[in-house]
Structures are given as C-alpha cells and as structure tokens.
Design a protein around this motif. Structure first.
Motif, short mmCIF file in Angstrom:
data_model
loop_
_atom_site.label_atom_id
_atom_site.label_comp_id
_atom_site.label_asym_id
_atom_site.label_seq_id
_atom_site.Cartn_x
_atom_site.Cartn_y
_atom_site.Cartn_z
N ARG A 410 37.77 21.16 46.03
CA ARG A 410 36.32 21.23 45.89
C ARG A 410 35.69 20.76 47.19
NH1 ARG A 410 32.47 17.22 45.06
NH2 ARG A 410 34.23 15.79 45.13
N VAL A 411 34.75 21.52 47.72
CA VAL A 411 34.02 21.17 48.94
C VAL A 411 32.53 21.13 48.60
CG1 VAL A 411 33.53 21.75 51.34
CG2 VAL A 411 35.78 22.31 50.35
N VAL A 412 31.88 20.02 48.93
CA VAL A 412 30.45 19.85 48.66
C VAL A 412 29.70 19.87 49.98
CG1 VAL A 412 28.67 18.36 47.67
CG2 VAL A 412 30.93 18.47 46.61
N PHE A 413 28.61 20.63 50.02
CA PHE A 413 27.77 20.75 51.21
C PHE A 413 26.38 20.20 50.92
CE2 PHE A 413 30.81 24.27 51.36
CZ PHE A 413 31.34 24.11 52.64
N GLY A 414 25.75 19.65 51.95
CA GLY A 414 24.39 19.15 51.84
C GLY A 414 23.95 18.55 53.14
N ALA A 415 22.88 17.77 53.10
CA ALA A 415 22.35 17.13 54.30
C ALA A 415 21.81 15.77 53.90
CB ALA A 415 21.25 17.98 54.93
N SER A 416 21.86 14.83 54.83
CA SER A 416 21.34 13.50 54.59
C SER A 416 19.86 13.56 54.23
CB SER A 416 21.54 12.63 55.84
OG SER A 416 21.00 11.34 55.65
N GLY A 417 19.50 12.90 53.15
CA GLY A 417 18.11 12.89 52.72
C GLY A 417 17.69 14.10 51.91
N ARG A 420 19.50 18.32 47.38
CA ARG A 420 20.15 19.54 46.93
C ARG A 420 21.59 19.58 47.42
NH1 ARG A 420 16.53 23.91 49.64
NH2 ARG A 420 17.22 22.64 51.41
N THR A 421 22.46 20.19 46.64
CA THR A 421 23.85 20.36 47.07
C THR A 421 24.38 21.73 46.65
OG1 THR A 421 24.70 19.35 45.03
CG2 THR A 421 24.43 17.90 46.96
N LEU A 422 25.33 22.21 47.41
CA LEU A 422 26.13 23.38 47.04
C LEU A 422 27.58 22.92 47.01
CD1 LEU A 422 26.63 26.49 46.68
CD2 LEU A 422 27.03 26.53 49.15
N ALA A 423 28.30 23.26 45.95
CA ALA A 423 29.72 22.93 45.90
C ALA A 423 30.52 24.19 45.65
CB ALA A 423 29.99 21.90 44.82
N LEU A 491 39.56 35.96 41.00
CA LEU A 491 40.14 36.68 42.13
C LEU A 491 41.41 37.42 41.74
CD1 LEU A 491 39.84 33.92 44.89
CD2 LEU A 491 38.19 35.70 44.31
N GLY A 492 41.96 37.09 40.56
CA GLY A 492 43.23 37.68 40.14
C GLY A 492 44.37 36.71 40.31
N GLY A 493 45.40 36.86 39.48
CA GLY A 493 46.56 36.00 39.59
C GLY A 493 46.26 34.55 39.27
N GLY A 494 45.25 34.28 38.45
CA GLY A 494 44.89 32.91 38.10
C GLY A 494 43.97 32.24 39.11
N ARG A 495 43.73 32.90 40.24
CA ARG A 495 42.89 32.30 41.28
C ARG A 495 41.41 32.54 40.98
NH1 ARG A 495 43.07 34.47 46.05
NH2 ARG A 495 43.65 36.51 45.20
N SER A 496 40.59 31.58 41.36
CA SER A 496 39.15 31.73 41.12
C SER A 496 38.36 30.84 42.07
CB SER A 496 38.81 31.33 39.68
OG SER A 496 39.00 29.93 39.51
N PHE A 497 37.12 31.21 42.25
CA PHE A 497 36.13 30.36 42.93
C PHE A 497 35.00 30.08 41.96
CE2 PHE A 497 37.79 31.71 47.15
CZ PHE A 497 37.76 30.47 47.79
N SER A 498 34.35 28.96 42.12
CA SER A 498 33.07 28.73 41.47
C SER A 498 32.11 28.13 42.48
CB SER A 498 33.22 27.79 40.26
OG SER A 498 33.39 26.46 40.67
N LEU A 499 30.84 28.44 42.29
CA LEU A 499 29.77 27.90 43.13
C LEU A 499 28.79 27.19 42.20
CD1 LEU A 499 29.00 31.16 45.17
CD2 LEU A 499 30.66 29.37 45.73
N ARG A 500 28.31 26.04 42.64
CA ARG A 500 27.26 25.35 41.89
C ARG A 500 26.15 24.94 42.84
NH1 ARG A 500 29.76 21.22 37.35
NH2 ARG A 500 31.33 22.61 36.50
#
Length: 529
Positions: A410-417, A420-423, A491-500
């Motif tokens: 899991r990778v979380v993106f954002g900015a100080s202050g 909001r976040t995207l993971a 993605l197939g083969g049990g692989r997947s992505f999720s975005l939040r």
C-alpha cells in the motif's frame, strides 16, 4: 526493510563512506558504511534536527549522545551498540556505531511474521534488562521502536538510539507510532515513556502491527496515540494483562519494571517448551552483511555494488489489511490498519444523504502513456518502483509505504498540511468478484469503526476494460468527518489494484477536489505483467 544503493562522493565528517540504506523511519535513515581511516565497517545514522537546533548546539547534542552510550555500554556490555563518533552537519545529527551483527526487529517481523507470546516475552525481558540499567542511571531512551532493536541470530538483543531524548527540542523524531501519550502531547517524559513503548513493542510482536497505526503524517499519528482507544489485542495470550498495563494512557498508572519483569518471567517458566531458544537465521542478510559482502575487490577492499531499490517505511499492520481487492483496511478512526483512498462512479444516496456528485468518467482502456504526454496543469507524473504510475499535484509525495512478503503493498500519497490523501493498494490474493470484496471483506471492518456509513450501493463497473467496483462512505478520522471513494479493479490471476480518495466530508463537492480525482483516475497506469 529493503536494501538501497547509496551513491555519494562526499564522506560524512570527512571520514565515513555511506554504502547502503538498511533502514528508514520518520526523520531517520541508517546506512551501512565504512570508516575510511581504519577500513572497518560501521553503521551511520542520520537523524533530522528541527531548524532551530542547527545553529550551534552541535557539541551539546553530540556530547550527550556519546556520554549516554558510553555510560550504558559499561553497564550493559554487548547489549548497547557502541557509538564511536557523532557530528552535527547539514541540519542533521550523524551517529556512527561499531559494526554489530543483527537484523532490526521490525525487519524480522516483516519477514517472518508475528512471534508467539513466549518468544515475545523473551525479547521483552532482554529489552527490560537494558531499560533497567538506563533508568537506574536516570536515562530515558525516548526513541525506542522495533527499528532501534537489533536481533542477533543467537537470540540476544542490541539496542541503539540512546541519547536523543533531551538532546534536542523535537519530540519523537523517528517512530511516532511508538510514542507515549505524553510524548504525543509534547510533555516532559521519563522512564514511564519507555515502558509504554515496551508495551507497544510486545503488542507488535504478538499482533503483527503497532497498537496505533502510522497515519502518514507524524502529527496525525501522534493525535491517534493520544486520543484514540487501544484496539484490544487478540494474540498476546498470557501477556495480555502486562501489555494492557503498560499501555495505559496515564503514565502514573502504568506497570512498574519489577511487575513487568515478574509477568514476563512467569510466561517463560510456565510454558518453557514454546520458547524459541535461538532465533532462526533470517533469510535476508544481517544488517551489515551487504556492506561486508558487496563486491570485494583485490585485497578485500569493498566496492560499491548495485542492490535492490529502496523501500519506504514499512508498516507491519498491512499484513491484515492488504489481502482483499480494493484495499482491505478500514480507513476509519480506529486503528484497524492503514487507510487507502480513491474515487467511483455516482452511487444512489442513502435516505437523508445529499446526492453525491458524480466523479469524472474514466478514460477508455488505452496503453500507458509516456511521461511526456499532457497532464493537468500543476500535476506531474509519478512512477513508482513497485510498477504503477499516476499524476500527482506538484507538491504531493509518498507519505507512507506498507508491504508484506506475499507481494501485497500500500502506498499513500499526500502533502504536508493537506488533509486529502490518495492510496494505492496492490494484492495478489483478490477474489473473483470486486463487489463481493468490498461487501464481504472491507465493509465489515469499516462497520466496526466510529461513524461509518456507506453512501449508496456498491456498484459494479469497468475501469480500462477491467472488472471493477466502486464504493463511497463517510467515517470519522481523528475526530474529523471524512468521505472516501474507493475503486478496486482486477488484473487477472488474483492480482488487483485499488484506489482510495479521501477528503474532509465538508469539502467533497469542491471543484478542485473533483478535478484532482479525475486526474488520478485518468492517469493511473499499471506496469505490464
């Protein structure tokens, strides 16, 4: 942790060559290194200092660190990593310790999984012995965490990081998840703070995650430590009462060292057959083995050799939350795991809920575009070493990375202050129905959190020609009302992505938020299989 090649033409303090990153925590990075004066291997640690402490306190800080470690080393020979040098340079404290074999406890937990409660008790007793000696001398560690505990193959423990507490004005420089509540409130600390952290380390060894998760920003993590209730441990067995007694918010109510020692000793004496008398040899190399073994030239001199890409900070809590498809963590105010984020197609509102604004329609399936393609104004394309890319606002960066040995991360993106976040969460164990994953795997955890309420139905959809599902909900996060859009796709083969995509609920309809969400959905690309 991962190993990362460090290329530098400058020597620390004119003497120490940095070779490989071996560990990262908040504001703290450790390298394997070489003393060019003697040719001996060493560990070099850089700890960032607050801006108001870089203008002249070097002798005070370095002197404190050197004296503290020297004193404790004489009391606990073999249990304290000897500090041979310390300097303040480039806005940071650099400490150099002798080469000691071992693997950081956090790394060992990541690779091998949780400890049984007897093994955890044995490690806890080793740590308590060191803390007994330190507290007897009036020394508080104040920075203890699994990253500061090195586990040798014979089961013995070596502790690093003594001397920072009180040497700087900044509280909890390196591991906010293991801070005591009084540290989270920026209050004066004493030995009770170390006992809280001992309880947090015992909890992590048994449960596989810290008692209070890393929320991406130190200030948010510290608020959680201070304000949120402890999630009851379920794997601590006979250690439970000791762990709960150590993790009392009021420092005056925590168990004392003698009581803790008695409790841990009782676990070992009552169930000796379960104990692990010698730690198994970890599959990865010891903390400094890469520096020792990396390409040796003639005469045994080390040369800088290529290694794997660096990994950002690893959160053990992801073990329990990345096995489902669209990010299987709760995203709520409780500490049930890390929180990912992302957007969805419009959903039918619940009674009394205002109709959610429709997120932008994602682009039709297309091959990944090169970085040179046009992006929204103010955005840049970020390409992750894990194998995906996405357009981010110019000031956004990676806030947190969690992964487990089975390939999930899991990778979380954002900015100080910026609240909001995207993971982005990746799994290799996704179910065949993305709607069912949200409904059966994710939502039950969300429902146990404070203030959770789904908005509308879970909607089956497609995303770039792949099966997908969208869900929206509101919840409390550190007392704030937040709204999350989640999209998971196969993605197939049990692989997947999720975005939040998570924002303050009151700002959900903001036009800038809608455009940002549209940019995420339109720009996200996964690497070809």
């Amino acid at each position: 942790m991962g190993w990362a090649q460090v290329s530098t033409h400058e020597l620390v303090a004119g003497r120490y060559r940095l070779l490989e990153v071996v560990q990262r925590e908040v504001n703290r990075v450790c390298w394997s290194g070489e003393d060019t004066g003697t040719g001996r291997p060493c560990l070099v640690t850089r700890t960032a200092l607050p801006q108001d402490e870089t203008g002249g306190p070097g002798p005070r800080i370095t002197g404190r660190v050197m004296r503290t470690c020297e004193s404790l080393e004489s009391l606990c020979p073999g249990r304290i990593a000897p500090v041979v040098d310390a300097v303040v340079a480039d806005g940071a404290l650099w400490t150099v310790t002798e080469w000691v074999g071992g693997v950081p406890l956090g790394d060992l937990l990541e690779r091998q999984g949780t400890f049984n409660y007897v093994r955890a008790a044995r490690v806890g007793l080793e740590l308590l012995t060191v803390l007994d000696a330190a507290h007897g001398e009036g020394i508080t560690h104040g920075e203890l965490s699994p990253g500061q505990v090195l586990m040798r193959e014979d089961g013995s423990v070596v502790v690093t990081g003594f001397g920072l507490a009180g040497a700087t004005l900044a509280p909890r420089l390196t591991a906010p998840s293991y801070a005591s509540p009084e540290q989270a409130r920026d209050e004066r600390i004493g030995p009770a703070a170390d006992l809280w952290t001992l309880g947090a380390v015992l909890y992590t060894m048994a449960e596989g995650r810290p008692p209070f998760r890393d929320r991406g920003r130190p200030e948010a993590t510290l608020r959680g430590v201070d304000r949120l209730p402890l999630r009851t441990p379920v794997r601590t067995g006979p250690l439970t009462q000791a762990v709960l007694g150590l993790l009392r918010k009021d420092s005056r109510e925590r168990l004392t060292r003698p009581v803790v020692r008695e409790a841990l000793t009782r676990v070992l004496t009552e169930d000796p057959d379960t104990a692990v008398h010698e730690l198994p040899r970890p599959r990865l190399r010891g903390m400094y083995a890469a520096a020792r073994d990396a390409g040796r030239g003639r005469g045994g001199r080390r040369t800088v050799a290529g290694t794997a890409l660096a990994l950002a900070t690893v959160t053990v809590a992801v073990v329990a939350v990345t096995h489902g498809l669209p990010g299987t963590d709760d995203g709520s105010a409780t500490d049930a795991g890390p929180r990912p984020s992302a957007p969805t197609a419009p959903t039918a509102p619940s009674p009394g809920e205002p109709a959610p604004s429709a997120p932008p329609t994602s682009a039709s399936p297309s091959p990944s575009r090169p970085d040179g393609d046009a992006l929204p104004a103010g955005f840049r394309r970020y390409t992750a070493p894990e194998g995906f890319s996405v357009a981010l606002p110019g000031n956004w960066r990676r806030l947190d990375t969690s992964r487990v040995p089975d390939g999930a991360y899991r990778v979380v993106f954002g900015a100080s202050g910026d609240p909001r976040t995207l993971a982005v969460t990746y799994s290799e164990r996704a179910g065949a129905d993305p709607v069912a994953v949200w409904r059966d795997d994710v939502e039950p955890e969300l429902e146990r959190s404070g203030g959770y309420r789904r908005i509308g139905e879970i909607r089956a959809t497609t995303y770039r020609g792949r099966e997908a599902a969208d869900m929206q909900w509101v919840a409390h996060d550190d007392g704030d009302r937040v709204r999350t859009f989640g999209r998971g796709f196969l993605l197939g083969g049990g692989r997947s992505f999720s975005l939040r995509w998570t924002t303050p609920a009151a700002d959900w309809d903001d036009g800038g938020n809608e455009r940002t969400l549209a940019a995420f959905l339109q720009s996200f690309r996964e690497a070809a299989a």
